[in-house]
Write an enzyme that holds these catalytic residues in place. Sequence first.
Site, PDB file in Angstrom:
ATOM      1  CG  ASP A   1      24.954  48.559  14.059  1.00 34.01           C
ATOM      2  OD1 ASP A   1      25.301  49.109  15.120  1.00 34.01           O
ATOM      3  OD2 ASP A   1      25.588  47.624  13.531  1.00 34.01           O
TER       4      ASP A   1
ATOM      5  CG  ASP B   1      23.867  49.157   8.961  1.00 36.18           C
ATOM      6  OD1 ASP B   1      23.481  48.520   9.954  1.00 36.18           O
ATOM      7  OD2 ASP B   1      25.065  49.235   8.631  1.00 36.18           O
TER       8      ASP B   1
ATOM      9  CD1 TRP C   1      33.094  47.683  12.138  1.00 33.25           C
ATOM     10  CD2 TRP C   1      34.451  45.928  12.451  1.00 33.25           C
ATOM     11  NE1 TRP C   1      32.342  46.553  11.981  1.00 33.25           N
ATOM     12  CE2 TRP C   1      33.155  45.458  12.171  1.00 33.25           C
ATOM     13  CE3 TRP C   1      35.470  44.999  12.692  1.00 33.25           C
ATOM     14  CZ2 TRP C   1      32.834  44.103  12.107  1.00 33.25           C
ATOM     15  CZ3 TRP C   1      35.150  43.642  12.644  1.00 33.25           C
ATOM     16  CH2 TRP C   1      33.846  43.207  12.346  1.00 33.25           C
TER      17      TRP C   1
ATOM     18  CD  GLU D   1      31.628  47.567  18.916  1.00 38.20           C
ATOM     19  OE1 GLU D   1      32.747  47.309  18.440  1.00 38.20           O
ATOM     20  OE2 GLU D   1      30.565  47.353  18.319  1.00 38.20           O
ATOM     21  CG  ASP D   2      29.878  43.586  18.997  1.00 37.16           C
ATOM     22  OD1 ASP D   2      31.116  43.696  19.019  1.00 37.16           O
ATOM     23  OD2 ASP D   2      29.273  43.046  18.053  1.00 37.16           O
TER      24      ASP D   2
ATOM     25  CG  MET E   1      23.417  45.922   7.599  1.00 40.86           C
ATOM     26  SD  MET E   1      25.020  45.396   8.213  1.00 40.86           S
ATOM     27  CE  MET E   1      25.923  45.439   6.708  1.00 40.86           C
TER      28      MET E   1
ATOM     29  CG  HIS F   1      27.481  49.631   5.070  1.00 41.29           C
ATOM     30  ND1 HIS F   1      28.732  49.504   5.645  1.00 41.29           N
ATOM     31  CD2 HIS F   1      26.640  48.943   5.871  1.00 41.29           C
ATOM     32  CE1 HIS F   1      28.620  48.779   6.750  1.00 41.29           C
ATOM     33  NE2 HIS F   1      27.362  48.415   6.902  1.00 41.29           N
TER      34      HIS F   1
ATOM     35  NE  ARG G   1      35.474  47.730   7.740  1.00 42.94           N
ATOM     36  CZ  ARG G   1      34.645  46.856   8.324  1.00 42.94           C
ATOM     37  NH1 ARG G   1      33.643  47.270   9.071  1.00 42.94           N
ATOM     38  NH2 ARG G   1      34.824  45.557   8.159  1.00 42.94           N
TER      39      ARG G   1
HETATM   40  N1  UDP Z   1      28.488  54.022  12.013  1.00 44.57           N
HETATM   41  C1  UDP Z   1      28.227  55.262  11.425  1.00 44.57           C
HETATM   42  N2  UDP Z   1      29.207  55.903  10.743  1.00 44.57           N
HETATM   43  C2  UDP Z   1      30.437  55.389  10.590  1.00 44.57           C
HETATM   44  C3  UDP Z   1      30.709  54.135  11.166  1.00 44.57           C
HETATM   45  C4  UDP Z   1      29.724  53.472  11.840  1.00 44.57           C
HETATM   46  O1  UDP Z   1      27.105  55.770  11.525  1.00 44.57           O
HETATM   47  O2  UDP Z   1      31.281  56.045   9.948  1.00 44.57           O
HETATM   48  C5  UDP Z   1      27.466  53.379  12.859  1.00 44.57           C
HETATM   49  C6  UDP Z   1      26.242  52.953  12.098  1.00 44.57           C
HETATM   50  O3  UDP Z   1      25.139  52.971  12.950  1.00 44.57           O
HETATM   51  C7  UDP Z   1      26.612  51.541  11.720  1.00 44.57           C
HETATM   52  C8  UDP Z   1      27.272  51.063  13.006  1.00 44.57           C
HETATM   53  O4  UDP Z   1      28.000  52.199  13.446  1.00 44.57           O
HETATM   54  O5  UDP Z   1      25.521  50.769  11.337  1.00 44.57           O
HETATM   55  C9  UDP Z   1      28.179  49.846  12.859  1.00 44.57           C
HETATM   56  O6  UDP Z   1      29.145  50.031  11.831  1.00 44.57           O
HETATM   57  P1  UDP Z   1      29.124  49.109  10.520  1.00 44.57           P
HETATM   58  O7  UDP Z   1      27.789  49.223   9.894  1.00 44.57           O
HETATM   59  O8  UDP Z   1      30.290  49.478   9.675  1.00 44.57           O
HETATM   60  O9  UDP Z   1      29.361  47.656  11.116  1.00 44.57           O
HETATM   61  P2  UDP Z   1      29.013  46.253  10.427  1.00 44.57           P
HETATM   62  O10 UDP Z   1      28.263  46.515   9.158  1.00 44.57           O
HETATM   63  O11 UDP Z   1      30.303  45.592  10.167  1.00 44.57           O
HETATM   64  O12 UDP Z   1      28.197  45.535  11.439  1.00 44.57           O
HETATM   65  C1  BGC Z   2      33.413  41.576  15.861  1.00 38.86           C
HETATM   66  C2  BGC Z   2      32.099  42.184  16.323  1.00 38.86           C
HETATM   67  C3  BGC Z   2      31.113  42.142  15.196  1.00 38.86           C
HETATM   68  C4  BGC Z   2      30.997  40.738  14.663  1.00 38.86           C
HETATM   69  C5  BGC Z   2      30.041  40.636  13.510  1.00 38.86           C
HETATM   70  C6  BGC Z   2      33.174  40.195  15.320  1.00 38.86           C
HETATM   71  O1  BGC Z   2      34.380  39.670  14.823  1.00 38.86           O
HETATM   72  O2  BGC Z   2      34.304  41.511  16.955  1.00 38.86           O
HETATM   73  O3  BGC Z   2      32.325  43.505  16.758  1.00 38.86           O
HETATM   74  O4  BGC Z   2      29.831  42.581  15.643  1.00 38.86           O
HETATM   75  O5  BGC Z   2      32.240  40.256  14.256  1.00 38.86           O
HETATM   76  O6  BGC Z   2      30.404  41.482  12.456  1.00 38.86           O
HETATM   77 MN    MN Z   3      26.536  47.766   8.919  1.00 38.01          MN
END
Ligand code: UDP
Ligand code: BGC
Ligand code: MN
Length: 346
Positions: A195, A197, A257, A260-261, A287, A290, A292
């Site tokens: 990611d 961030d 969101w 996928e992982d 991290m 940020h 959503r």
């Molecule tokens: N991401 C991005 N733009 C978006 C959405 C997601 O660049 O509009 C990429 C970015 O690398 C980000 C990653 O996808 O760190 C995972 O998304 P997010 O940070 O929202 O997930 P979370 O913080 O919940 O792990």
């Molecule tokens: C989501 C994953 C995510 C994890 C941590 C899970 O509920 O399915 O995609 O990486 O939460 O945010």
């Molecule tokens: Mn993130």
Amino acid sequence: MLKTAFKLLVLSAACSLAGLAAFLFYNRNRSLPFITAAQNALKWENKASFRTEKTPAAPEVGLQTSAAPAGPLQPCPDVPPNLQGVLRVEFSTNRSLEDVRQRLGPVLQEGGRYKPPTCVAKQKVAIIIPFRNRHEHLKHWLHFLHPILIRQQLDYGVYIINQEGDSVFNRAKLMNIGHVEALKEYDYDCFVFSDVDLIPLDDRNLYRCSDNPRHLSVAVDKFNFILPYATIFGGVSAISKEQFLKVNGFSNTFWGWGGEDDDLSQRLYFQGMSISRPDSLIGRYKMIKHGRDLHNNPNPQNVHKLKETAYNMNTDGLNSLSYTVREIKKDLLYTFITVDVQAPAG
Ligand code: UDP
Ligand code: BGC
Ligand code: MN
């Protein structure tokens, strides 16, 4: 007569030494024309000024070391010699990408590529970052990660896979695309999916692959530095080319969101692999805060899809990947690939 000649000899030797010392002192911080790219790279492997903004920089040992030895290079050591350990990471707003470019210009090659000058890297690593509209985060990522990856003595390249348009985001498909596009350029044997961030807080967390797929972002501040659940594989993970091919990559069908992982994690277990991790003290991350993003809301369907991983994995993945590359831009710090991921309408 002999005594005078001896005195003259001593005097002229002293003068030459003083001259040399003055020259070296005067030029100690300048780019001398005879400092090669290799020497610059060495300087970077040893340099700590990117480590934090507050701790003092370590001496630039690299300049005293000789450049790449003559003859064939030896493999790099298992443990890179110039790691710093715990790093201080903060996200100052006045950081400029131009500054990062200037400081790293002498050692990086176009496209965010690097190779250690004094030894043969253990692995060829493609760092793949899924991306859309996160330029501020990318700036911090590049600022912190390049110096770390250099100290880790990796032969690496940074690939930003940018989803075109404002349709629903697909992180996993961008990762698959990154894998395919990076391999068109170079014979990478390891892929680190990260990611944009997530910034490591310890450079002993090596961005390379192991016998099993490796989850690197073990202890993230957002989760109070605790692994949220045992099978998590999101954030930052390293997977070899063979391991990735064995599971047919990520699924392409996780839109929005979440999940996928987890799907990839299940693929790995179904193929008899398990997840390796660094110690939770070394696998620490910050991290960047940020909200959503637009068009990346949690998708409830993704949770249900996790029941079908075993059934889908052989037909949904690298072997069914379809996309169009819109543009490939080479920056000094990264390769930026804009793609149409063929999102479903609506
Ligand atoms: N991401 C991005 N733009 C978006 C959405 C997601 O660049 O509009 C990429 C970015 O690398 C980000 C990653 O996808 O760190 C995972 O998304 P997010 O940070 O929202 O997930 P979370 O913080 O919940 O792990
Ligand atoms: C989501 C994953 C995510 C994890 C941590 C899970 O509920 O399915 O995609 O990486 O939460 O945010
Ligand atoms: Mn993130």
